[in-house]
Design an enzyme around this catalytic site. Sequence first.
Site, PDB file in Angstrom:
ATOM      1  N   ASP A 204      -0.739  -0.739  -6.259  1.00  0.00           N
ATOM      2  CA  ASP A 204      -1.503   0.060  -5.233  1.00  0.00           C
ATOM      3  C   ASP A 204      -2.777   1.024  -5.953  1.00  0.00           C
ATOM      4  O   ASP A 204      -2.426   1.239  -7.000  1.00  0.00           O
ATOM      5  CB  ASP A 204      -0.421   1.052  -4.800  1.00  0.00           C
ATOM      6  N   HIS A 328      -0.954  -3.141   5.984  1.00  0.00           N
ATOM      7  CA  HIS A 328      -0.526  -1.982   6.619  1.00  0.00           C
ATOM      8  C   HIS A 328      -1.678  -0.720   6.582  1.00  0.00           C
ATOM      9  O   HIS A 328      -1.345   0.338   7.074  1.00  0.00           O
ATOM     10  CB  HIS A 328       0.700  -1.466   5.605  1.00  0.00           C
TER      11      HIS A 328
HETATM   12  C1  GLC Z   1      -2.792   2.825  -0.748  1.00  0.00           C
HETATM   13  C2  GLC Z   1      -1.752   2.277   0.273  1.00  0.00           C
HETATM   14  C3  GLC Z   1      -1.867   3.302   1.279  1.00  0.00           C
HETATM   15  C4  GLC Z   1      -1.342   4.601   0.656  1.00  0.00           C
HETATM   16  C5  GLC Z   1      -2.238   4.831  -0.472  1.00  0.00           C
HETATM   17  C6  GLC Z   1      -1.516   6.070  -1.133  1.00  0.00           C
HETATM   18  O1  GLC Z   1      -3.897   2.824  -0.539  1.00  0.00           O
HETATM   19  O2  GLC Z   1      -2.054   0.884   0.702  1.00  0.00           O
HETATM   20  O3  GLC Z   1      -1.064   2.969   2.327  1.00  0.00           O
HETATM   21  O4  GLC Z   1      -1.615   5.628   1.752  1.00  0.00           O
HETATM   22  O5  GLC Z   1      -2.259   3.770  -1.405  1.00  0.00           O
HETATM   23  O6  GLC Z   1      -0.371   5.593  -1.897  1.00  0.00           O
END
Ligand code: GLC
Length: 530
Positions: A204, A328
């Site tokens: 992530d 998502h």
């Molecule tokens: C990434 C995830 C997202 C989340 C962010 C903070 O971008 O895909 O859903 O809100 O990280 O962890």
Amino acid sequence: MKRRHHKEWWQRAVIYEIAPISFQDSNGDGNGDLPGLLRRLEYLEWLGIDAIWLTPIYRSPMLDLGYDISDFCAVDPLFGTLEDFDRLVETLHARDLRLILDFVPNHTSDKHTWFRGSRSSRKHPKSDWYIWEEPAANGGPPNNWQSRFGGSAWEWDEVREQYYYHSFLAQQPDLNWRNPAVREALRDVMRFWLRRGVDGFRVDASAVLIKDDLLRDNPPNPKADARTPPPQRLEPVFTDDRRETMDCIEEMRAVIDEFDDCVICGEVQGKTDRIGHFYGNDKPRLHLPLNFALLDTQWEPFPLQANIDAYYKALPEGAWPDWVIGGHDKRRVAGKIGQPQARILAMLLLTLKGTPFFFAGDEIGMEPVSIPPERVCDPFEKLVGGFGLNRDPERSPMPWDASALGGFTTGEPWLPLGDTSQRNVHQQMQDPKSLLSLYRELISLRRREPALTRGELRPVRSRNDIFSFARTFKGSEFLIGLNLVHEPREWEWQGAGTLLVSTHLDRKEQPLKGPTLLRADEGLIVELAS
Ligand code: GLC
């Protein structure tokens, strides 16, 4: 027991993203969970995908879909137990399916013991595990950096009398990746799950791990106007995609390479011109920096051609491509291009060269579900409302059947479901011409024909609203023609072959000669006679 047939399985795999909270509930609490997911493995086998990637299942206050983690090595009770997890790994592997977990190295929840310790005192052994800074001369935040979820990225802490940095929510403090002890601890987290049998990670926010050590202000974004969401009105040059971040990615990759046959994918900076860096040169980085070009492009032949060409051209030698059509954080694409063209996209995704990724529900053409204001869960929408940023519409639970709760839960679903009678898995499994049947057919063809996975891609220039290309492998050649408009179009190709699949699913395995008239919204795969 793991079954390891292929060296680089992820190059041939079709990868299916699941947000477990929205997949299948087993205990009536309205949240999907691991036992629920286990009940649906038969469906995944039937569909033919090779691997699943799960959004975070770790212990979490769940302020941001589980991306706010309070214990990296525990399963949140919402989803089940570590025993459920082990059972999931074992059952998946017994069915020759693989498991990719989300790994969130950039930040933790403020409830994590690491952060509790760090914030308790400047003398705590973990005091330097997060990014703490003194106020600016005027007593305000150290600089102008903005949180992606709105407002200053600096939060004042009364106990330490310092600010800490958060790229996302204030309850998601960023870890200090300049501290070797933090890096070591996160590498151990990876090992914890790899030893339990996972087949890899999706990392992530992997482009934001390191921030400028001089804390320089981000400059204004010259393209911003009143419609630009406030957090995007600065150019994040000093917070995103810093050179030192690549060292961090190389270290994570080295952990992956300690284990047999595992994959590391990553959420990276969106621009194609940066993608090559995330693969690495002498030192390997990510196997698959996730590529959203098909989502970001205008859905018309020339822009599509330009974006696909640009992406392939940007790949370093030996790099393996990938294509993502949902997720998502991404608006459901069927809502943008419409159901007939969603079939064209399916054919494109599953015939292009590169690992395809799609998000649970894309295979039945899920569209954004409208969420009443009082049901909004996404912090992005709550904090930066009014700019169309809400991610709840794509996170709505999976409609398995036509009942009001879609067979997803017996309780109150965490997010509303759309009209389940319009589109659901059961109905589309019965219908031999449904989008779901098309996905299944294309996945199975891809599995049978090495040209569609390993084969080279030969571009054919777009003409007459048709996007076309060929895949070739050891003397076999497959031609793909996709009509991107809602009217018939002549597809100018020469020669003869066998029509294998039409997106309409009403003709297959028949001889065909070029040129061909494609019907409105029709795509064809033709195996050329050798
Ligand atoms: C990434 C995830 C997202 C989340 C962010 C903070 O971008 O895909 O859903 O809100 O990280 O962890």
